[in-house]
Design a protein around this motif. Sequence first.
Motif, PDB file in Angstrom:
ATOM      1  N   ARG A 471    -111.639 -34.578 -34.247  1.00  0.00           N
ATOM      2  CA  ARG A 471    -110.579 -35.345 -34.634  1.00  0.00           C
ATOM      3  C   ARG A 471    -109.550 -34.678 -35.557  1.00  0.00           C
ATOM      4  O   ARG A 471    -108.539 -34.613 -35.445  1.00  0.00           O
ATOM      5  N   GLN A 475    -105.382 -32.855 -34.642  1.00  0.00           N
ATOM      6  CA  GLN A 475    -104.183 -32.872 -35.100  1.00  0.00           C
ATOM      7  C   GLN A 475    -103.479 -31.704 -35.422  1.00  0.00           C
ATOM      8  O   GLN A 475    -102.203 -31.790 -35.701  1.00  0.00           O
ATOM      9  N   HIS A 556    -114.031 -38.003 -23.194  1.00  0.00           N
ATOM     10  CA  HIS A 556    -112.945 -38.903 -22.761  1.00  0.00           C
ATOM     11  C   HIS A 556    -112.881 -40.240 -23.346  1.00  0.00           C
ATOM     12  O   HIS A 556    -112.094 -41.164 -23.745  1.00  0.00           O
ATOM     13  N   ARG A 557    -114.482 -40.889 -23.390  1.00  0.00           N
ATOM     14  CA  ARG A 557    -114.454 -42.049 -23.745  1.00  0.00           C
ATOM     15  C   ARG A 557    -114.430 -42.005 -25.339  1.00  0.00           C
ATOM     16  O   ARG A 557    -113.909 -43.293 -25.987  1.00  0.00           O
ATOM     17  N   PHE A 559    -112.396 -40.133 -27.023  1.00  0.00           N
ATOM     18  CA  PHE A 559    -110.942 -39.678 -27.475  1.00  0.00           C
ATOM     19  C   PHE A 559    -110.120 -40.116 -26.370  1.00  0.00           C
ATOM     20  O   PHE A 559    -109.485 -39.099 -25.419  1.00  0.00           O
ATOM     21  N   PRO A 560    -109.789 -41.382 -25.862  1.00  0.00           N
ATOM     22  CA  PRO A 560    -109.185 -41.645 -24.665  1.00  0.00           C
ATOM     23  C   PRO A 560    -107.553 -41.017 -24.684  1.00  0.00           C
ATOM     24  O   PRO A 560    -107.301 -41.091 -23.398  1.00  0.00           O
ATOM     25  N   ASP A 561    -106.999 -40.946 -25.809  1.00  0.00           N
ATOM     26  CA  ASP A 561    -105.675 -40.649 -25.792  1.00  0.00           C
ATOM     27  C   ASP A 561    -105.314 -39.166 -25.910  1.00  0.00           C
ATOM     28  O   ASP A 561    -104.283 -38.925 -25.625  1.00  0.00           O
ATOM     29  N   ALA A 562    -106.397 -38.540 -25.995  1.00  0.00           N
ATOM     30  CA  ALA A 562    -106.220 -36.934 -25.931  1.00  0.00           C
ATOM     31  C   ALA A 562    -106.028 -36.522 -24.540  1.00  0.00           C
ATOM     32  O   ALA A 562    -106.935 -36.845 -23.736  1.00  0.00           O
ATOM     33  N   PRO A 563    -105.198 -35.526 -24.259  1.00  0.00           N
ATOM     34  CA  PRO A 563    -105.634 -35.113 -22.915  1.00  0.00           C
ATOM     35  C   PRO A 563    -106.785 -34.070 -22.780  1.00  0.00           C
ATOM     36  O   PRO A 563    -107.090 -33.488 -23.717  1.00  0.00           O
ATOM     37  N   HIS A 582    -102.189 -30.742 -27.738  1.00  0.00           N
ATOM     38  CA  HIS A 582    -103.101 -31.560 -28.604  1.00  0.00           C
ATOM     39  C   HIS A 582    -104.207 -31.985 -27.699  1.00  0.00           C
ATOM     40  O   HIS A 582    -104.383 -33.265 -27.779  1.00  0.00           O
ATOM     41  N   GLY A 583    -104.951 -31.291 -26.882  1.00  0.00           N
ATOM     42  CA  GLY A 583    -105.797 -31.856 -26.315  1.00  0.00           C
ATOM     43  C   GLY A 583    -107.191 -31.008 -26.348  1.00  0.00           C
ATOM     44  O   GLY A 583    -107.348 -30.234 -27.009  1.00  0.00           O
TER      45      GLY A 583
END
Length: 767
Positions: A471, A475, A556-557, A559-563, A582-583
């Motif tokens: 996390r 950032q 992915h589950r 951090f769904p918004d991160a590439p 930022h992936g």
Amino acid sequence: MRPGGGAQALTSTAHGAAGEREEGPADGQAPLFAAPAASVPAVAENATASPDRPDAVRGPGLRTTAGFEVVSELPVASVRLVGVLPHLDRPFEYAVTPDTAAAGPGMRVRVRFSGKDTEGIVLERRAEPTTDRALAPLHRLVSDDVVVPPTMMRVCEDVAERSAGTIGDVLRLALPPRHARAEKADRAAAEKEEAAAAEAEAEAEAAEDLESTESADDAEPAATTDAGETGHDEQTVPAAEPSAEAPVAPRHADRYPGLAALLSRAGSAEGPVPRASLVLDPVDPWTAIAAESIAALGPDRGALVIAPDQRDVARLSRVLTERGIAHEVLAGTEGPEKRYRTFRRILRGATRVVLGSRSAAFAPVQDLALVICWDEADDLLEEPRAPYPHTRTVLQCRSAEERCALLFLAASESVTMRALTDAGYLARLDPVPAPVTAVRPRIVAMDQYLRDREGPSGRSRLPQEAMRVLRNGLQRGPVLVQVPRTGYAPAIACTFCGTRARCPECAAPLSQRGRNGPLHCTVCGRREDGYRCPECDRTHVRAMVIGSTRTAEELHRAFPDAPLKVAGGAHGPLEDDAVPEHGIVVATPGAEPAPPGRYSACLLLDADAMLGRAAFDADVEAVRRWRGAISLVRTAEEGGEVLVVGTSTLPAIRDLVAHRSALFLDRVLEDRRELDLPPFRRVAEVVGEREACRGFLETTELPDGTEVLGPVDLEGPDQAGRARAVLRIEPRRSRELAAALRFGVAARSARKDRGSLRVRLDPPDVF
């Protein structure tokens, strides 16, 4: 004039020519290695004349088969054949014809040998033969390029001796196949380059003459006054103000003082040859160190850089291009035409800086002064073709024969490099002292305190501390997650007793492709819907190792918004510029992309599974893989952090947390010394059909003190009837073992023994 060129030919009245009469064993029965020339079983020296065709006498001591002309100047050529049987790995003599009069040392020729058209390399031209047998003619001069200079031939001989192989097999590794169209195109390009250079030189001389003439015409004597002034109107030229110099970026190589001393002696013909090992701090990219080292050489000095992976070669090529350093990339992945054209450009000295992977270790760099090898412990640098020489061995031989400096760069010190350093062969180049936070990221292992603080989740595969690192890292930039295996669940075991699930058809491990997918075999393709454990007869299974695909699914589950990108395995490589800003990048060891701005954080998952690999060097290899990933992370001053999820009390994991500690390698070396493992023993492996393996060990006279383990029958569906034996001897007598193995294989080839056999020295997977 080349030897034999323009010489008068001697004419024979008889017609027809006989080729080599010696026959070898049938295809598929020839072993891979040969004995030294002095101990090869006796065979026919050269082709003999046919009974129906009388020999042609060519003067005192020279007899040839009839039907062709021979030059009068140096009519005998000593030829080393490429890819012949082990007991025939020695020079053969042929007669030089007018069509092949230009043949000289190091050139490619075609000859008739055992009734076949065979490629060979001319070693030398002689006036008299060393045999009284009739000589066959050189069939054809392939090219007048000197593809194997005498120095390179000695390198090939040394590599063959160290690897217990044949010189012909080493030549096959060193020389790319000739491509006529590429050779023709490069010759035309060379002529254009020479014409352009001559024209530019002429224009420069003309401009210089014109400038000197104009200066002489404009020059007039100046009349001076008593005050010392000129007779012309005084003109004041203001002094140029000092321009503000642009700030010079600090050089990474300056952090390693011993590197400058090595480069200053690179290519020197006097004194000992400089050789060193350099373990880089994560803050120093190896590409920058290599580029700065090349730039420090003189313009007339050559350099060769070897990297395990083609992506590493491409990264260094981009850095050299940005610095304006001309270079060539000799890659094994290129087509035959492009590869041979690059080989000819290197051969004729069009460029003196060459990059490449394993196949470029024999590149004929002109005036070679420096050889750099990046990450020599990578398994991609192990040659899979006979005689299986490691790239490190080839570079060591080149350093000895060509007196070029040798530099090994790595992110982690290997056992071999440590042994060579302790033996005095390599010098260790240490960096200047610096704060730890300025040279590497913050590295933390999931110890007992962190696990107890989290409670039950601290024992999970992805604890809350790992989620916090992810996390916070997202950032600031991209985050790297390294997992040991590709796939979804590549290893399955019984939930109750832990027995690994295997295919009932071929005994290969079963794996799972999706979250609820069925078990399947990766070898025979069998789908196993009703699996039962053969030990406890239960049906429930669990994943022993979680692959990169399932790890990416879990992240992915979370951090769904991160590439999210997956690199390695079936997903293929991921380019460096394709890393999201930022992936998250999930990669297997060795497949990690290197973004320009580096990663802000890194997770090393399943560290215990990485250490549990069934190999005697699993711990050292795991540390090397981990340090390779750590070298891609920003320093602690820039916010970079690394979390190792595993048992923190293991020596390998503790070595990651410590900075430049030697305790781990000291312990590994002490254990190997007690167990008689490499590098304290030279090891050879003999693998083949059961009877062939046993017969070879019975008939080969091994040096005294050689320890023979086996032969033992190999297990597996495709290993039926095959056995393996391991030989060990102390390192100071390794040349004796290599010579005995060469002789044994050559004698077996001469006897035409049945059965396939393979001999390797220092195989990486022997234990």
